[in-house]
Design an enzyme around this catalytic site. Structure first.
Site, PDB file in Angstrom:
ATOM      1  N   CYS A   3     -10.923  10.746  -4.711  1.00  8.21           N
ATOM      2  CA  CYS A   3     -10.378   9.400  -5.161  1.00  8.21           C
ATOM      3  C   CYS A   3     -11.343   8.163  -4.406  1.00  8.21           C
ATOM      4  O   CYS A   3     -11.170   8.111  -3.455  1.00  8.21           O
ATOM      5  CB  CYS A   3      -8.847   9.271  -4.592  1.00  8.21           C
ATOM      6  N   ASP A  29     -12.704  -6.921  -6.190  1.00 11.26           N
ATOM      7  CA  ASP A  29     -13.112  -6.024  -7.528  1.00 11.26           C
ATOM      8  C   ASP A  29     -14.676  -5.928  -7.608  1.00 11.26           C
ATOM      9  O   ASP A  29     -15.265  -7.117  -7.654  1.00 11.26           O
ATOM     10  CB  ASP A  29     -12.297  -6.175  -8.734  1.00 11.26           C
ATOM     11  N   HIS A  45      -1.968   7.638  -1.110  1.00 11.54           N
ATOM     12  CA  HIS A  45      -2.444   7.843  -2.527  1.00 11.54           C
ATOM     13  C   HIS A  45      -1.094   8.071  -3.511  1.00 11.54           C
ATOM     14  O   HIS A  45      -0.552   8.993  -3.582  1.00 11.54           O
ATOM     15  CB  HIS A  45      -3.469   9.170  -2.660  1.00 11.54           C
ATOM     16  N   ASN A  84      -2.490  -1.677 -14.391  1.00 12.66           N
ATOM     17  CA  ASN A  84      -2.488  -0.550 -15.494  1.00 12.66           C
ATOM     18  C   ASN A  84      -2.227   0.691 -15.243  1.00 12.66           C
ATOM     19  O   ASN A  84      -2.421   1.288 -14.195  1.00 12.66           O
ATOM     20  CB  ASN A  84      -3.980  -0.666 -16.060  1.00 12.66           C
ATOM     21  N   HIS A  95      -5.415   5.640  -8.541  1.00 14.33           N
ATOM     22  CA  HIS A  95      -4.736   5.484  -7.318  1.00 14.33           C
ATOM     23  C   HIS A  95      -4.154   4.051  -7.523  1.00 14.33           C
ATOM     24  O   HIS A  95      -4.760   2.982  -7.650  1.00 14.33           O
ATOM     25  CB  HIS A  95      -5.943   5.139  -6.118  1.00 14.33           C
ATOM     26  N   HIS A  97      -3.023   0.277  -8.002  1.00 11.53           N
ATOM     27  CA  HIS A  97      -3.620  -1.062  -7.597  1.00 11.53           C
ATOM     28  C   HIS A  97      -3.134  -2.166  -8.426  1.00 11.53           C
ATOM     29  O   HIS A  97      -2.898  -1.924  -9.709  1.00 11.53           O
ATOM     30  CB  HIS A  97      -5.134  -0.737  -7.474  1.00 11.53           C
TER      31      HIS A  97
HETATM   32  P1  AMP Z   1      -8.247   0.121 -13.587  1.00 12.85           P
HETATM   33  O1  AMP Z   1      -9.172  -0.215 -14.755  1.00 12.85           O
HETATM   34  O2  AMP Z   1      -6.900  -0.987 -13.869  1.00 12.85           O
HETATM   35  O3  AMP Z   1      -7.952   1.228 -13.167  1.00 12.85           O
HETATM   36  O4  AMP Z   1      -9.013  -0.803 -12.328  1.00 12.85           O
HETATM   37  C1  AMP Z   1      -9.834  -0.283 -11.614  1.00 12.85           C
HETATM   38  C2  AMP Z   1     -10.803  -1.435 -10.980  1.00 12.85           C
HETATM   39  O5  AMP Z   1     -11.465  -1.024  -9.987  1.00 12.85           O
HETATM   40  C3  AMP Z   1     -11.740  -1.956 -12.010  1.00 12.85           C
HETATM   41  O6  AMP Z   1     -11.329  -3.427 -11.987  1.00 12.85           O
HETATM   42  C4  AMP Z   1     -12.890  -1.843 -11.085  1.00 12.85           C
HETATM   43  O7  AMP Z   1     -13.927  -2.760 -11.298  1.00 12.85           O
HETATM   44  C5  AMP Z   1     -12.516  -1.618  -9.767  1.00 12.85           C
HETATM   45  N1  AMP Z   1     -13.646  -1.068  -9.165  1.00 12.85           N
HETATM   46  C6  AMP Z   1     -13.800   0.336  -9.334  1.00 12.85           C
HETATM   47  N2  AMP Z   1     -14.796   0.798  -8.317  1.00 12.85           N
HETATM   48  C7  AMP Z   1     -14.662   0.081  -7.116  1.00 12.85           C
HETATM   49  C8  AMP Z   1     -15.377  -0.357  -6.130  1.00 12.85           C
HETATM   50  N3  AMP Z   1     -16.075   0.627  -5.629  1.00 12.85           N
HETATM   51  N4  AMP Z   1     -14.817  -1.334  -5.531  1.00 12.85           N
HETATM   52  C9  AMP Z   1     -14.233  -2.402  -5.939  1.00 12.85           C
HETATM   53  N5  AMP Z   1     -13.675  -2.434  -7.092  1.00 12.85           N
HETATM   54  C10 AMP Z   1     -13.848  -1.191  -7.769  1.00 12.85           C
HETATM   55 ZN    ZN Z   2      -6.427   7.640  -3.655  1.00 16.31          ZN
END
Ligand code: AMP
Ligand code: ZN
Length: 110
Positions: A3, A29, A45, A84, A95, A97
């Site tokens: 994850c 992000d 998690h 989402n 995970h 968020h």
């Molecule tokens: P979701 O699409 O709602 O699952 O959001 C996941 C978010 O995580 C997206 O906006 C990605 O840009 C962000 N994301 C993915 N990998 C990373 C990372 N390593 N550091 C910061 N944000 C990330």
């Molecule tokens: Zn996780």
């Protein structure tokens, strides 16, 4: 566990941290969708909003108490919070968020 956010919590993947305590982490992000775009996650998690239960829901209140404090520090009195749940809703990281989006006039979404 494979994850990406657990790896960020563990410090195995770098992130631009805004806030951290025993229960939660806030970081920017990597692909911002607004002038200010950060994520707030529980350290536990939890796969997504559909996996919130009476046993793990305390952290949700903590997240929502923390978001306005962070918004105050970052100078964004107007902000949007989004989560989402499920791939059709746009969830790519499984995970839990909360996206916090701000800066300028945000487009209508909900
Ligand atoms: P979701 O699409 O709602 O699952 O959001 C996941 C978010 O995580 C997206 O906006 C990605 O840009 C962000 N994301 C993915 N990998 C990373 C990372 N390593 N550091 C910061 N944000 C990330
Ligand atoms: Zn996780």
């Amino acid at each position: 566990m494979d994850c990406i956010f657990c790896k960020i919590i563990a410090g195995e993947i770098p992130s631009k941290k805004i806030y951290e305590d025993d229960e939660i982490l806030a970081f920017y992000d990597i692909e911002p969708k607004a002038p200010v775009h950060f994520l707030v996650i529980p350290k536990a998690h939890i796969p997504g909003a559909a996996a919130v239960t009476p046993e793990n829901s305390n952290v949700i209140a903590h997240i929502f108490e923390t978001i306005p404090k962070l918004a105050g520090k970052l100078g964004i009195p107007h902000f949007r919070v989004v989560t989402n749940n499920g791939e059709d809703a746009g969830q790519t990281v499984h995970h839990l968020h909360f996206h916090v989006l701000a800066g300028g006039k945000l487009g209508e979404m909900a």
